[in-house]
Design an enzyme around this catalytic site. Sequence first.
Site, short mmCIF file in Angstrom:
data_model
loop_
_atom_site.label_atom_id
_atom_site.label_comp_id
_atom_site.label_asym_id
_atom_site.label_seq_id
_atom_site.Cartn_x
_atom_site.Cartn_y
_atom_site.Cartn_z
N ASN A 126 0.44 -1.24 -0.23
CA ASN A 126 0.41 -0.32 -0.07
C ASN A 126 0.23 1.18 -0.07
O ASN A 126 1.89 1.60 0.67
CB ASN A 126 -0.74 -0.20 1.34
CG ASN A 126 -1.72 1.46 1.54
OD1 ASN A 126 -2.89 1.34 0.76
ND2 ASN A 126 -1.37 2.34 2.16
N GLU A 127 1.00 1.86 -1.24
CA GLU A 127 1.56 3.32 -1.26
C GLU A 127 3.36 3.54 -1.17
O GLU A 127 3.18 3.88 -1.46
CB GLU A 127 0.78 4.14 -0.19
CG GLU A 127 -0.74 4.67 -0.53
CD GLU A 127 -1.41 5.12 0.00
OE1 GLU A 127 -2.51 6.04 -0.22
OE2 GLU A 127 -0.81 6.44 1.46
N ASN A 128 3.85 2.02 -1.42
CA ASN A 128 5.14 2.53 -0.92
C ASN A 128 6.18 2.91 -2.16
O ASN A 128 6.90 3.50 -2.32
CB ASN A 128 5.82 1.31 -0.31
CG ASN A 128 4.95 0.69 0.49
OD1 ASN A 128 4.26 1.44 1.47
ND2 ASN A 128 5.51 -0.59 1.58
N SER A 146 -0.84 -0.94 -4.85
CA SER A 146 -1.30 0.47 -4.80
C SER A 146 -1.19 1.75 -3.84
O SER A 146 -0.98 1.46 -3.12
CB SER A 146 -2.72 -0.68 -4.10
OG SER A 146 -4.50 0.48 -4.07
#
Length: 817
Positions: A423-425, A470
């Site tokens: 997530n968002e990395n 994502s």
Amino acid sequence: MIEKTTLNSGWTLHCNDTGRPGLPESIPATVPGCVHLDLLANRLIPDPYIDVNEITNDWIGKTDWTYRCTFEAAPDAGRVQELVFDGLDTIAAIALNGEEIGRSFNMHRTYRFDVSGLLKTGANELSVTFRSAYAYGAEMEKHYGYRPNNYPGPGNLMRKMACNFGWDWGPTLVTAGLWKPVRLEGWDRARLAETRVSASLAGGDGLVKVYARLARHGDGAACRLAATIGGVIKTVAIGADEEEVSFELTLPSPQLWWPHHLGAQPLYPLTVELIDEASGDLLDTYERELGFRSLRLDTAADAHGSAFTFVINDVPLFIAGANWIPDDCFPSRVTAGRYAARIEEAKAANIHMLRVWGGGIFERDEFYEACDRMGMLVWQDFLFACAAYPEEEPLKSEVEAEVRDNVVRLMPHASLILWNGNNENIWGFDEWGWRPIIKAGESWGLGYYLDLLPRLCAELDPDRPYYPGSPYSGSMEIEPNADGHGCKHIWDVWNDVGYEVYHNYIPRFCSEFGWQAPAAWATIEESVHDQPLTPQSNGVFHHQKATQGNDKLIRGLSGHLPEPQTMDDWHFATQLNQARAIRFGIEHMRSHRDICKGAVVWQFNDCWPVTSWAALDSAGRRKPLWYALKGAYDPRLLTIQPRGDGLSAVAVNERTLFWRAKISGKRLRLDGTVLAEFEFWRLLCDRFEAKEFPLPDDIVRPGLPKEEVIVVEMLDRRAFHYFVEDIELALPAPRLSVDVAVIDGGFAVTVTAESFLKDLCLMADRLDPDAVVDTMLVTLLPGESHVFAVKTGKTIVAEDITIGTVLRSANDLVAGR
């Protein structure tokens, strides 16, 4: 057969800080559980969910703790005896009868220790000593070097639930304990060490693939595996010197498993038995329920960029989704019943996919089993979120171990449709200023997302799609949050700009977007005791974790609703604005169904009582957003959207049958006077289609924009369009009548409008904290009525339905200002 002895009772908890005042030498402990819950149960700490008590609990995560129990057993030279820990949180040393048998460094995996040579006849002493995650994190930062992290604490340097250390919706409650069951297993000859099962379709038949790896003891024994599903039986021999076997079963013409809005969820019990060939003894058993459906993720290039479309049973879906976070800061409190209730609430809101977010946990089996039964699709993140992660040892091996554990555990579930890398990395590295902080050659997690995780998924679960992150655009050559490729997060809306900016984006798939609002009024009253309650009072403000969150709530009202002057108005206005913002975004995305194939709102649930993006608060109470989701995700949606310099009615149909009906509309004054109208005898919207109907010029061109509204109807669906925002709209003071009648399980509250009423809401928890109302956000023309069904055990009379507290509308926020 394996003998399993549960070891979940008789535990005590000991604080290893002997100088800690007020703590007894030991207290009774509950397993599964954690230190916070044991201290709370023994009345040694205040409830961290209440007022500002969270901060009084900081010391717990900075302290070492020991759990101890005694159990009866006996050594047996002919059997292997193993201690199995399904979940240890997190940094622990395990000892049996005074001898260390192993260590844990990972909350997200199972540990198994052979204790055959250590068991004594009679009482055996088991201890688990948990080290402070903060102390371990400090050591790991010296070992790996600093890695950027958007949130406090060392969650990216160990394999522990990251949101334990605090998030912009969650408290800092750093747990330790045996959060899943413990048992002693005894077995001889052989057991199933790993069983991988997948179910798919081969033409019209069901295909079950089974892989089994054995653990053996002694001289070895010839065995056989017998698998049974739907009356089909297959037996496979395993030689005495073999440890692995794989085979397939074909189930003729199974019924298909569908997400709940499209069909049924037939599940077929599978049993795999390990049998000793010589004696016929049953040595081990594996059981699961399987659903049969085809699945692929279409990411092909097209005229708009590249797709991100889930195709199930050859049907390209629009995903109506929501993000799922741990439902409690103390996950052992979440029962199977609570999982089922939450998923039922999601289903009732017309959500058909939950994304299990990467800063939390792999949920327990009961969550995925409930999703299988209810037709709730699951997108599963691997557990990396909003931070850079080292790829060196020992973290790398722990990551691989947890992925193997959880992929094998979860892959049989028909509901599970995606493994997502993080997530968002990747977005964080690309756009959040990480590049200059991470030194040349230093790892930050990309090797997990582009190499290790896809390799493991291809090895273990090749029939299910994997996606690196994502948001992610399908290639490191394209910026990760592009509109035209992959999955996108929209966070300038809320953080920086108003919700009208959703119209600027047509993503291929939006896997995060959201807007904040406070919890239900009853939930606030239960968790905060400020006198008086205000948005800035200590307890209310403490239960707002987003940076400048309250300021953003007020800024988000700008141009839409007036700034509230009372706590009641602040509560309702911000809840109403949240509901409108998300419905606005979803309806826009759904109206572009040919391009956008999914909206996954942040977020569905909460882990504690808090002002957040959730639709369902931590007490399970519905916020107005829940009702907005139910409407916006309705499989048959009618919405009015800007197209060119005009407006179009857009019918969106996610049902399996075409939608054909008369469409009609009016432009009218708020007092009900009709100014223009149209009628079109048949609008045909095929299944899985968005069909636009341009509205006539005399409908879309107002005479007095502040006093007029468009109403379009198609069968029992209705859509409204206003030419100005509420702050300019000439909404009258609410005039209405109320009638209350007894119905089964509660009361019917009939509201009849004497004036135009916009977004009428009955706040049931103001009548009874346990009450639930079936509808909200109802707009009525003068003379129209609506019946609110209220489930409650309390008696309600018409005088209880007070305007401005129980009965709210945009009118009472705006009128007369």
